[in-house]
Design a protein around this motif. Structure first.
Motif, PDB file in Angstrom:
ATOM      1  N   GLU A 398      -0.405  -7.154   4.700  1.00 38.98           N
ATOM      2  CA  GLU A 398       0.107  -7.281   5.434  1.00 38.98           C
ATOM      3  C   GLU A 398       1.389  -8.220   4.533  1.00 38.98           C
ATOM      4  OE1 GLU A 398      -1.501  -8.134   9.931  1.00 38.98           O
ATOM      5  OE2 GLU A 398      -1.205 -10.069   8.466  1.00 38.98           O
ATOM      6  N   GLY A 399       2.923  -7.237   4.787  1.00 41.49           N
ATOM      7  CA  GLY A 399       3.733  -8.076   4.688  1.00 41.49           C
ATOM      8  C   GLY A 399       4.468  -7.723   2.837  1.00 41.49           C
ATOM      9  N   GLY A 400       5.484  -7.771   2.857  1.00 40.08           N
ATOM     10  CA  GLY A 400       6.200  -6.662   1.521  1.00 40.08           C
ATOM     11  C   GLY A 400       6.158  -7.341   0.349  1.00 40.08           C
ATOM     12  N   LYS A 401       6.102  -8.584   0.336  1.00 39.93           N
ATOM     13  CA  LYS A 401       5.541  -9.415  -0.965  1.00 39.93           C
ATOM     14  C   LYS A 401       4.785 -10.884  -0.378  1.00 39.93           C
ATOM     15  CE  LYS A 401      10.061 -11.906   1.136  1.00 39.93           C
ATOM     16  NZ  LYS A 401      11.529 -12.231   0.411  1.00 39.93           N
ATOM     17  N   ILE A 402       5.164 -11.801  -1.928  1.00 39.23           N
ATOM     18  CA  ILE A 402       3.879 -12.744  -1.761  1.00 39.23           C
ATOM     19  C   ILE A 402       4.962 -13.495  -0.864  1.00 39.23           C
ATOM     20  CG2 ILE A 402       2.943 -14.579  -2.728  1.00 39.23           C
ATOM     21  CD1 ILE A 402       2.209 -12.016  -4.787  1.00 39.23           C
ATOM     22  N   ASP A 404       5.826 -13.849   1.992  1.00 38.45           N
ATOM     23  CA  ASP A 404       6.663 -13.244   3.194  1.00 38.45           C
ATOM     24  C   ASP A 404       7.313 -13.700   4.721  1.00 38.45           C
ATOM     25  OD1 ASP A 404       8.264 -11.912   4.973  1.00 38.45           O
ATOM     26  OD2 ASP A 404       7.104  -9.645   4.616  1.00 38.45           O
ATOM     27  N   PRO A 405       7.658 -14.598   4.649  1.00 41.68           N
ATOM     28  CA  PRO A 405       8.150 -15.227   5.769  1.00 41.68           C
ATOM     29  C   PRO A 405       8.134 -14.392   7.412  1.00 41.68           C
ATOM     30  CG  PRO A 405      10.092 -14.647   5.524  1.00 41.68           C
ATOM     31  CD  PRO A 405       9.093 -14.146   4.158  1.00 41.68           C
ATOM     32  N   PRO A 408       4.089 -16.466   9.173  1.00 43.03           N
ATOM     33  CA  PRO A 408       4.067 -17.782   8.868  1.00 43.03           C
ATOM     34  C   PRO A 408       2.622 -17.649   8.192  1.00 43.03           C
ATOM     35  CG  PRO A 408       4.609 -17.000  11.001  1.00 43.03           C
ATOM     36  CD  PRO A 408       4.616 -16.115  10.535  1.00 43.03           C
ATOM     37  N   ASN A 409       1.816 -17.450   9.532  1.00 38.21           N
ATOM     38  CA  ASN A 409       0.247 -17.873   9.781  1.00 38.21           C
ATOM     39  C   ASN A 409      -0.832 -17.035   8.626  1.00 38.21           C
ATOM     40  OD1 ASN A 409       0.940 -19.935  11.552  1.00 38.21           O
ATOM     41  ND2 ASN A 409       0.814 -17.670  13.106  1.00 38.21           N
ATOM     42  N   GLY A 410       0.275 -16.734   7.272  1.00 36.79           N
ATOM     43  CA  GLY A 410      -0.423 -15.698   5.838  1.00 36.79           C
ATOM     44  C   GLY A 410      -0.561 -14.964   6.042  1.00 36.79           C
ATOM     45  N   GLN A 411      -1.096 -14.475   5.809  1.00 34.80           N
ATOM     46  CA  GLN A 411      -1.597 -12.374   5.307  1.00 34.80           C
ATOM     47  C   GLN A 411      -2.351 -11.578   4.695  1.00 34.80           C
ATOM     48  OE1 GLN A 411       1.609 -13.011   2.292  1.00 34.80           O
ATOM     49  NE2 GLN A 411       2.723 -11.043   2.146  1.00 34.80           N
ATOM     50  N   GLY A 502       9.178  -9.161  -3.462  1.00 31.01           N
ATOM     51  CA  GLY A 502      10.419  -8.318  -3.240  1.00 31.01           C
ATOM     52  C   GLY A 502      11.235  -6.998  -3.548  1.00 31.01           C
ATOM     53  N   PHE A 503      12.127  -7.093  -4.699  1.00 30.80           N
ATOM     54  CA  PHE A 503      13.262  -6.971  -4.784  1.00 30.80           C
ATOM     55  C   PHE A 503      13.121  -5.225  -5.692  1.00 30.80           C
ATOM     56  CE2 PHE A 503      11.237  -7.405  -9.247  1.00 30.80           C
ATOM     57  CZ  PHE A 503      12.853  -6.734  -9.970  1.00 30.80           C
ATOM     58  N   VAL A 504      12.122  -4.553  -5.080  1.00 26.20           N
ATOM     59  CA  VAL A 504      12.007  -3.012  -5.693  1.00 26.20           C
ATOM     60  C   VAL A 504      11.920  -1.930  -4.798  1.00 26.20           C
ATOM     61  CG1 VAL A 504      10.536  -1.326  -6.843  1.00 26.20           C
ATOM     62  CG2 VAL A 504       9.937  -3.997  -7.308  1.00 26.20           C
ATOM     63  N   PRO A 505      12.893  -1.265  -5.104  1.00 24.96           N
ATOM     64  CA  PRO A 505      13.130  -0.126  -3.988  1.00 24.96           C
ATOM     65  C   PRO A 505      12.101   0.718  -4.176  1.00 24.96           C
ATOM     66  CG  PRO A 505      14.975  -0.032  -6.014  1.00 24.96           C
ATOM     67  CD  PRO A 505      13.893  -1.470  -5.953  1.00 24.96           C
ATOM     68  N   ASP A 506      11.649   1.881  -3.340  1.00 25.79           N
ATOM     69  CA  ASP A 506      10.474   2.221  -3.517  1.00 25.79           C
ATOM     70  C   ASP A 506       9.181   1.541  -3.947  1.00 25.79           C
ATOM     71  OD1 ASP A 506      12.089   4.669  -1.866  1.00 25.79           O
ATOM     72  OD2 ASP A 506      13.248   4.938  -3.965  1.00 25.79           O
ATOM     73  N   GLY A 507       8.956   0.706  -3.057  1.00 27.11           N
ATOM     74  CA  GLY A 507       8.052   0.017  -3.777  1.00 27.11           C
ATOM     75  C   GLY A 507       6.256   0.666  -3.655  1.00 27.11           C
ATOM     76  N   ASN A 508       6.250   1.726  -3.380  1.00 28.35           N
ATOM     77  CA  ASN A 508       4.931   2.171  -3.262  1.00 28.35           C
ATOM     78  C   ASN A 508       4.881   2.409  -4.872  1.00 28.35           C
ATOM     79  OD1 ASN A 508       2.848   4.458  -2.849  1.00 28.35           O
ATOM     80  ND2 ASN A 508       2.881   3.166  -1.397  1.00 28.35           N
ATOM     81  N   LEU A 509       3.425   2.925  -5.157  1.00 27.41           N
ATOM     82  CA  LEU A 509       3.551   2.585  -6.841  1.00 27.41           C
ATOM     83  C   LEU A 509       3.399   3.943  -6.994  1.00 27.41           C
ATOM     84  CD1 LEU A 509       2.422   1.932  -9.753  1.00 27.41           C
ATOM     85  CD2 LEU A 509      -0.254   1.783  -8.730  1.00 27.41           C
ATOM     86  N   ALA A 510       2.831   5.110  -6.133  1.00 28.49           N
ATOM     87  CA  ALA A 510       3.240   6.571  -6.686  1.00 28.49           C
ATOM     88  C   ALA A 510       4.860   6.900  -6.493  1.00 28.49           C
ATOM     89  CB  ALA A 510       2.130   7.059  -4.577  1.00 28.49           C
ATOM     90  N   ASN A 511       5.407   6.064  -6.344  1.00 34.49           N
ATOM     91  CA  ASN A 511       6.761   6.529  -6.836  1.00 34.49           C
ATOM     92  C   ASN A 511       7.627   6.043  -8.463  1.00 34.49           C
ATOM     93  OD1 ASN A 511       8.330   6.926  -4.453  1.00 34.49           O
ATOM     94  ND2 ASN A 511       7.924   5.138  -3.895  1.00 34.49           N
ATOM     95  N   TRP A 512       6.098   5.516  -9.250  1.00 37.17           N
ATOM     96  CA  TRP A 512       6.620   4.455 -10.486  1.00 37.17           C
ATOM     97  C   TRP A 512       5.445   5.073 -11.083  1.00 37.17           C
ATOM     98  CZ3 TRP A 512      10.993   1.982 -11.581  1.00 37.17           C
ATOM     99  CH2 TRP A 512      11.811   1.813 -10.101  1.00 37.17           C
TER     100      TRP A 512
END
Length: 878
Positions: A398-402, A404-405, A408-411, A502-512
């Protein structure tokens, strides 16, 4: 905290002042004696047999306990790396971190307690590894073997040899133009490959030497270039072992004790090493000689470290736990939690070391006396700058970054579960995630290690005087003085912001991604994590460096890891050579004064501390000829070794609320030892010998990191508690002992075959402040070497075997014991034409691994595979 800001003048004893006045003469620069004695018989070497004869000859005619390695011809050092060659000397073991040797252990002492000299002088040295301590060890990775003509290992000191070694002093010697034929030219080329990576890399070297017709003036120039794509594959644990899940009485589940995470690492570096030498030699008369040397060594090591982490400590819990008798978890299933699986590629492109050496020496031989001297300067800089370290986690988390606000109860995580086994090379079973499918991962965090920049400058001046004597016992008296100034600094930076989320565009590893890493851990059986999707590190670095260029990422000073250590050293010595019917030797005394100024930061403020100390170092070496073939040797001495630069770092990190602090210690005393040797050598042919030797050392001021109560301003809730601060720092509060036995056998048969073998036993231990006994890190109790060779007019071939028993790891997060290790190397040289050689060499032919275990819980620590290395070369001598 008290500090000393005024630099005290270096104190000179009356004896030092007198000798200084006597020897600061017009001959302030001259050659330092780098061999056992100038009168050692010279042997012109050709081939393996003749090279061994020359090495044996150095040992035989030395006054002290000396072992040597001699290059059979220009460009024909017996190993690809100086350290590889040193491991074949009795009493010497080597430290490998990334395949090549980068440090040596001599006679049961740590690598930083041995000295490595170039033509008798200290070489400034730094390191590239950003996470390692700053030691005094010369990094063997920096030096090519091409230009080295010989190596001498002094196991017992002599007064004229620079101090600083507990174990032994290694002296590397290079060639001079007046010693070679005029218009000598040697060229070589090679191709190299590591079995870990399917890339072939080039290497080349050239050496040219000229002298005029009357052999009064000569110039030698040499250059070598080596490139190798190599690295290591590691099944590893990261972080100290601890209990991260308590026992559950309700379910009967045992506690889970292990490392923070387990990793499947693939480290790939593109090493590039260059070495250059320019030497001018001028001998206007038979009695006068000047030599000017310039050396430049450079080592670049850009690398990528892929690591697939299964993070038990980040899991939601554990089931099916099996613990051993020490409470360590051998096997468990970890239930998924956010980022309990992390793919962590680290990119480091600016990684290098380099060193420059400029040395001017002179020598005048008069009627019954010799005056000589040397002045020189050596500089080095190195380190690791910039870089990228990203976290890629299961795409289903869950969430796009560590942090992630939006949660609030954790990911949560559904695909982060796994089962592991820690009884041997790590086995890992992923519950649901396909590690080879890049689309199953997303970017969560970008961080990086510190940038570290190291600089080391060494300047020296030395003058020596020798008088020949006509007495019946004493044959010569030598005396000298040496000034040595050393400045070491380490500057560290952190990236700002420290972590980017969370600053990476197209953040799926398949794109990189650039595909799948596969074929990992080929020497480890079982269910190892030997393949996973990988980041296109070139594409990623372009992206990250763009962030730096745009000012979104910057670097700020990390004062806590920034420090410097300056040392001014003066040494004076006197030595007397003696000989008589059937005996010879020397007795000497070296007096050394050291002034040491450490600078660092405490609470953001500059902190200086200056200390000074002196050492009186007597030595005696004695050799007795029981017959023409048998020599009995004995030696005794006092030696010293200065503490690591990192340990001398001043300043403290203060936790006022808890009344505690941690830091370095500028007041550390140098290691000191009393040592003795006795041995016997039997030379039963011109190319054969057998020897046995016993040595012992008693060591004081061994450094341990311990807690003590000190006065520290600001440490405590109130001023009346400042003198009760609990400070953890390195202290010179331990002691150690070393007892050892060395056996050697060398024999050349008349049919072209020969054997060289040795065995060393070392009983080495330190006593901690609490009274417990510990093995010295890096030291094996048993080591064995054997080389078989055959040569004729057509080929020269050698098979070399090296083995060492278990040893305690150096620099680990917890106490680690390595299993015994063996290595097999081989080489063959075809003499295709009179001056043309074709060679094939293999290093670590059987691709042995280093296997280590945590000593507290008997769990696997690392399984390191360096791979085999192969070299195909051709050389021609004009």
């Amino acid at each position: 905290m008290k500090s000393t800001n005024n630099k005290a003048p270096l104190k000179l004893s009356t004896l030092a002042i007198c000798i200084s006045a006597l020897y600061i003469t017009p001959m302030t620069f001259a050659a330092n004696e780098t061999q056992a004695e100038s009168d050692i018989e010279t042997i012109e070497v050709r081939g393996i047999r003749r090279s061994l004869e020359a090495s044996m000859n150095t040992k035989r005619f030395a006054d002290g306990v000396v072992d040597a390695i001699t290059a059979e011809d220009i460009g024909k050092f017996p190993d690809k790396n100086i350290g590889d060659a040193l491991q074949r000397i009795s009493g010497v073991t080597v430290d490998r971190q990334y395949g090549e040797v980068n440090g040596v252990t001599i006679r049961g002492t740590a690598p930083e307690q041995s000295r490595v000299l170039l033509n008798g002088q200290t070489v400034a040295s730094t390191s590239w590894y950003d996470l390692g301590p700053a030691t005094r060890t010369f990094n063997m990775e920096l030096l090519s073997a091409e230009q080295v003509s010989g190596v001498a290992v002094y196991k017992t000191p002599e007064a004229n040899i620079e101090e600083g070694a507990l174990g032994g002093t290694v002296n590397l010697t290079t060639r001079k133009p007046l010693d070679l034929d005029s218009n000598t030219l040697m060229v070589s080329a090679e191709l190299a490959q590591s079995s870990l990576y399917d890339e072939t890399d080039p290497g080349a070297s050239v050496l040219a030497s000229w002298k005029n017709d009357d052999e009064k003036f000569g110039i030698l120039a040499a250059y070598s270039y080596e490139q190798l794509t190599s690295g290591r594959h590691v099944l590893e644990s990261i972080g100290g072992y601890y209990e991260y899940f308590a026992a559950d009485q309700a379910t009967g589940q045992d506690s889970t004790v292990g490392a923070w995470s387990l990793g499947s690492q693939a480290f790939k570096s593109e090493r590039e090493r260059t070495s250059a030498q320019l030497t001018a030699q001028f001998a206007p008369t038979d009695n006068l000689e000047f030599v000017l040397d310039y050396f430049r060594f450079e080592f670049d090591n850009p690398h990528v470290n892929h690591n697939f982490l299964t993070v038990g400590a980040r899991g939601a819990g554990s089931t099916n736990v099996t613990n051993n008798g020490l409470g360590g978890t051998e096997r468990a299933t970890i239930t998924p939690a956010y980022a309990s699986i992390i793919y962590n590629p680290v990119v480091r492109n600016a990684v290098n070391m380099k060193a420059d050496v400029l040395n001017l020496s002179g020598k005048y031989q008069g009627d019954g006396f010799e005056v000589s001297g040397v002045i020189g300067k050596s500089t080095s800089d190195g380190g690791t700058q910039f870089g990228a370290s990203s976290w890629w986690i299961p795409a289903s988390d869950e969430g796009g970054k560590i942090g992630d606000p939006a949660f609030p109860n954790g990911q949560n995580s559904t695909d982060g579960g796994f089962t592991y086994d820690a009884t041997g090379p790590y086995q890992v079973w992923l519950t649901s995630l396909d590690a080879t499918d890049a689309s199953k991962f997303k970017h969560a965090q970008e961080a990086n290690f510190d940038t570290t920049v190291q600089e080391h400058n060494v300047s020296y001046a030395q003058a020596d005087l020798k008088f020949e004597l006509d007495g019946d016992t004493f044959t010569a008296i030598k005396a000298g003085i040496k000034f040595n100034s050393s400045e070491f600094s380490r500057v560290a930076f952190n990236r700002n912001p420290d972590e980017v989320l969370g600053f990476v565009p197209d953040g799926n590893l398949a794109n990189w991604s650039d595909g799948v890493l596969s074929g990992l851990h080929s020497q480890s059986a079982g269910h190892t994590l030997n393949a996973y999707a990988s980041l296109d590190t070139n594409k990623w670095w372009d992206f990250i460096s763009g962030k730096y260029a745009a000012g979104e990422l910057t670097e700020v000073a990390n004062l806590g890891n920034t420090f410097s250590v300056d040392e001014d050293i003066i040494a004076i010595y006197a030595k007397a050579d003696f000989s008589g019917e059937n005996y010879r030797g020397n007795v000497g005394l070296r007096y050394v004064e050291t002034e040491q100024t450490s600078r660092g930061y405490a609470g953001g403020a500059v902190y200086n501390k200056t200390v000074d100390y002196s050492n009186l170092l007597p030595s005696v070496n004695f050799a007795y000829d029981l017959s023409d073939e048998i020599i009995l040797r004995a030696a005794a001495s006092q030696v010293m070794s200065r503490a690591n630069y990192s340990d001398l770092k001043p300043g403290l990190a203060i936790n006022a609320n808890f009344g505690s602090a941690t830091g370095g210690n500028p007041d550390l005393k140098p290691y000191e030892a009393n040592q003795a040797d006795i041995g016997i050598e039997y030379y039963f042919t011109e190319a054969s010998m057998a020897s046995a030797g016993f040595f012992t050392k008693q060591i004081d001021n061994v450094v341990f990191s311990t807690e003590g109560v000190e006065f520290v301003d600001g440490c405590g809730a109130s001023a009346d508690l400042y003198d009760k601060c609990r400070v953890t720092r390195p202290r010179s509060n331990g002691e150690g002992s070393v007892n050892g036995l060395e056996l050697q056998l060398q024999h050349s048969f008349d049919n072209g075959f020969g054997v060289v073998t040795n065995y060393t036993y070392v009983d080495s231990e330190t006593t901690t402040p609490s009274g417990s006994k510990e093995m010295v890190p890096g030291v094996s109790e048993n080591s064995f070497n054997a080389s078989l060779f055959f040569e004729n007019d057509i080929i020269s071939t050698r098979l070399a075997y090296n083995w060492r028993s278990e040893w305690i790891g150096v620099g680990a997060a917890q106490a680690v014991k390595n299993d015994d290790y063996q290595q097999l190397d081989a080489s063959i040289i075809w003499h295709a034409m009179e001056n043309l050689d074709v060679s094939l060499e293999g290093v670590n032919l059987t691709n042995e691994v280093v296997q280590s275990y945590d000593t507290n819980f008997a769990l696997t620590q690392n399984t390191i595979e360096f791979g085999s290395r192969y070299y195909l070369g051709v050389s021609y001598k004009f």
